[in-house]
Design an enzyme around this catalytic site. Structure first.
Site, PDB file in Angstrom:
ATOM      1  N   TYR A  67       7.137 -27.480   3.382  1.00 44.02           N
ATOM      2  CA  TYR A  67       8.460 -27.203   3.932  1.00 44.02           C
ATOM      3  C   TYR A  67       8.917 -28.256   4.920  1.00 44.02           C
ATOM      4  O   TYR A  67      10.095 -28.400   5.198  1.00 44.02           O
ATOM      5  CB  TYR A  67       8.496 -25.821   4.592  1.00 44.02           C
ATOM      6  CG  TYR A  67       9.215 -24.830   3.735  1.00 44.02           C
ATOM      7  CD1 TYR A  67      10.575 -24.597   3.900  1.00 44.02           C
ATOM      8  CD2 TYR A  67       8.551 -24.165   2.724  1.00 44.02           C
ATOM      9  CE1 TYR A  67      11.247 -23.720   3.083  1.00 44.02           C
ATOM     10  CE2 TYR A  67       9.207 -23.286   1.897  1.00 44.02           C
ATOM     11  CZ  TYR A  67      10.559 -23.066   2.084  1.00 44.02           C
ATOM     12  OH  TYR A  67      11.221 -22.202   1.273  1.00 44.02           O
ATOM     13  N   GLU A  80       4.974 -11.232  18.981  1.00 43.84           N
ATOM     14  CA  GLU A  80       4.440 -12.587  19.152  1.00 43.84           C
ATOM     15  C   GLU A  80       2.942 -12.644  18.869  1.00 43.84           C
ATOM     16  O   GLU A  80       2.478 -13.464  18.094  1.00 43.84           O
ATOM     17  CB  GLU A  80       4.714 -13.080  20.586  1.00 43.84           C
ATOM     18  CG  GLU A  80       4.103 -14.455  20.865  1.00 43.84           C
ATOM     19  CD  GLU A  80       4.119 -14.841  22.345  1.00 43.84           C
ATOM     20  OE1 GLU A  80       4.770 -14.163  23.148  1.00 43.84           O
ATOM     21  OE2 GLU A  80       3.463 -15.837  22.678  1.00 43.84           O
ATOM     22  N   ASP A 112       5.841 -12.449  25.123  1.00 43.76           N
ATOM     23  CA  ASP A 112       5.498 -12.550  26.538  1.00 43.76           C
ATOM     24  C   ASP A 112       6.710 -13.033  27.318  1.00 43.76           C
ATOM     25  O   ASP A 112       7.528 -13.796  26.795  1.00 43.76           O
ATOM     26  CB  ASP A 112       4.352 -13.561  26.734  1.00 43.76           C
ATOM     27  CG  ASP A 112       3.013 -13.020  26.257  1.00 43.76           C
ATOM     28  OD1 ASP A 112       2.879 -11.788  26.137  1.00 43.76           O
ATOM     29  OD2 ASP A 112       2.101 -13.842  26.025  1.00 43.76           O
TER      30      ASP A 112
END
Ligand SMILES: *[C@@H]1O[C@H](CO)[C@@H](O)[C@H](O)[C@H]1NC(C)=O
Ligand SMILES: *[C@@H]1O[C@H](CO)[C@@H](O)[C@H](O)[C@H]1NC(C)=O
Length: 316
Positions: free
Chosen positions: A44, A144, A197
Site C-alpha cells: 500500500y 488504541e 491514551d
C-alpha cells in the site's frame, strides 16, 4: 521457495530491480527503527510501483531466502496485527464464515464467574473480498491498545451496554485494520469512536484512522474515516473526573514537540474541539493512559466511564 528470479533479466514476469531495491530499503528502515510492517503495508505504500500484492510477497520471500533468515527477522509480518470482536458476522472471499459475535467456549465459565466473553478474531488480510456483512451494532469503538481491548472483551463490553463492534490495530494500525474500519463505516453507517491514551501518541494514532498517516500521504481516501470521533481519554476528562495525580505522567520534551507539530497539521484547523483538548494538554503538561482510570475504581472504564460517555455524548 521459488528461485531468485532477479538473476534472470529475461524473465518478463519477474520483479524489476526498482521494486526489489525499494523493498530492501523498506526492510533496512524497519530494522533500523526496530519497527514492523505487514506485506500489505509495504504494497500500500507504493501501489503504483508494485502493481500487485503478489509482487511484494514474492520479493519478500526471495530476500528472506537469499539472506537465509526468516521473514520475521526482516521485520515483515505476513498476517494482520488487528483484532476485532462484537456484533458482526461476514463471509471471507473463500467462503469462510467469520463470526465475531460468539463466545470462545460456550460452556466454560471464566475466572470472574461469568459466561465466557466473546472471542476476538484477527482482522482479515483481504478486506476487499469480504461479503455479506451482518451486524446490529450501534457503533464501532476503535481501541488504541491491545491491553484495553482485552479488558473490554473480559468485561463483556460488547454485549452489556448495547450491541457494538470493537477493533484494535494494536498501536499504530496496519493497513488492514484501517481498511476494516473504513469497510464497516461504508457498510453500516454507524458512528465510529476512538478510545486512545490522553497523550500525543494516542492522538496521532487516532489521526491515522481519521486522516491518514504522514508517511503514506498518497494513500488517499480508501483508508481513512473522516467521521471518527474522539471519545476518550480526553485531557478535559482528567480534570473533570479528578483522576488521582499519581496516575498522571508529566509530558516529556518529545511529547511537547509532537503535540506542537500535531497542532500545526492543516486538518486540525477544522477541529476546534480537538485543538482545545490538545491545548489543554499543553497547558497542564500532563498525559495519562486509559489504565489511569483504574485509579478511580477497578471497573470504572467499562461500567461507568464508557457508558456515561456514550449515553450523554461526551465525545468531540
Ligand atoms: C512508506 O513510505 C514512506 C516514505 O517513502 C516511508 O517513510 C515509510 O517508512 C514507508 N513505510 C512502509 C511500511 O513501507
Ligand atoms: C449477535 O449475538 C446477539 C446475541 O446472541 C444477537 O442478538 C445478534 O443478532 C447477533 N448478531 C449477529 C450479526 O449475528
Amino acid at each position: 521457495m521459488r528461485p531468485l528470479s532477479w538473476h534472470c533479466p529475461t524473465d518478463p514476469a519477474g520483479p524489476t530491480s526498482a521494486q526489489i531495491l525499494k523493498i530492501l530499503l523498506v526492510i533496512y528502515r524497519l530494522i533500523q527503527s526496530n519497527s514492523y510492517a505487514t506485506k500489505r503495508d509495504i504494497y500500500y505504500n507504493n501501489t503504483q510501483l508494485f502493481g500487485s500484492q503478489k509482487t511484494v510477497d514474492g520479493i519478500v520471500d526471495d530476500i528472506s531466502c537469499m539472506l537465509k533468515v526468516p521473514r520475521r527477522s526482516l521485520h515483515v509480518l505476513a498476517t494482520c496485527k488487528g483484532l476485532i470482536s462484537g456484533d458482526l458476522c461476514y463471509m471471507e472471499e473463500d467462503g469462510t464464515r467469520i463470526d465475531c459475535n460468539s463466545s470462545s467456549a460456550v460452556s466454560s465459565i471464566n475466572s470472574r464467574n461469568k459466561l465466557a466473553p466473546l472471542t476476538a478474531v484477527a482482522v482479515s488480510s483481504n478486506i476487499d473480498g469480504i461479503r455479506n456483512i451482518v451486524s446490529c451494532a450501534k457503533f464501532v469503538l476503535i481501541v488504541e491498545k491491545d491491553a484495553t481491548f482485552q479488558r473490554l472483551l473480559d468485561d463483556d463490553f460488547c454485549t452489556k451496554l448495547s450491541p457494538c463492534i470493537i477493533i484494535t490495530g494494536k498501536g499504530v494500525p496496519d493497513v488492514n485494520s484501517r481498511l476494516m474500519v473504513r469497510k464497516l463505516w461504508d457498510t453500516l453507517h454507524i458512528p465510529i469512536f476512538a478510545l486512545v491514551d490522553a497523550d500525543p501518541h494516542g492522538i496521532e494514532i487516532m489521526c491515522i484512522y481519521k486522516y491518514g498517516s504522514v508517511a503514506m500521504s498518497f494513500e488517499a481516501h480508501s483508508l481513512t474515516v473522516p467521521s471518527v470521533m474522539w471519545l476518550g481519554l480526553l485531557p478535559s476528562d482528567l480534570q473533570r473526573l479528578r483522576v488521582p495525580e499519581d496516575a498522571l505522567i508529566p509530558l516529556t520534551r518529545t511529547d511537547e514537540n509532537k503535540l506542537t507539530s500535531l497542532l500545526k497539521r492543516p486538518y486540525l484547523t477544522s477541529q476546534p474541539d480537538w485543538q482545545k483538548e490538545m491545548e489543554l494538554m499543553q497547558q497542564t503538561k500532563v498525559k495519562a493512559e486509559i489504565q489511569s482510570l483504574a485509579a478511580i475504581g477497578p471497573d470504572y472504564l467499562t461500567n461507568i466511564y464508557l457508558p456515561n460517555k456514550l449515553r450523554y455524548g461526551g465525545w468531540v
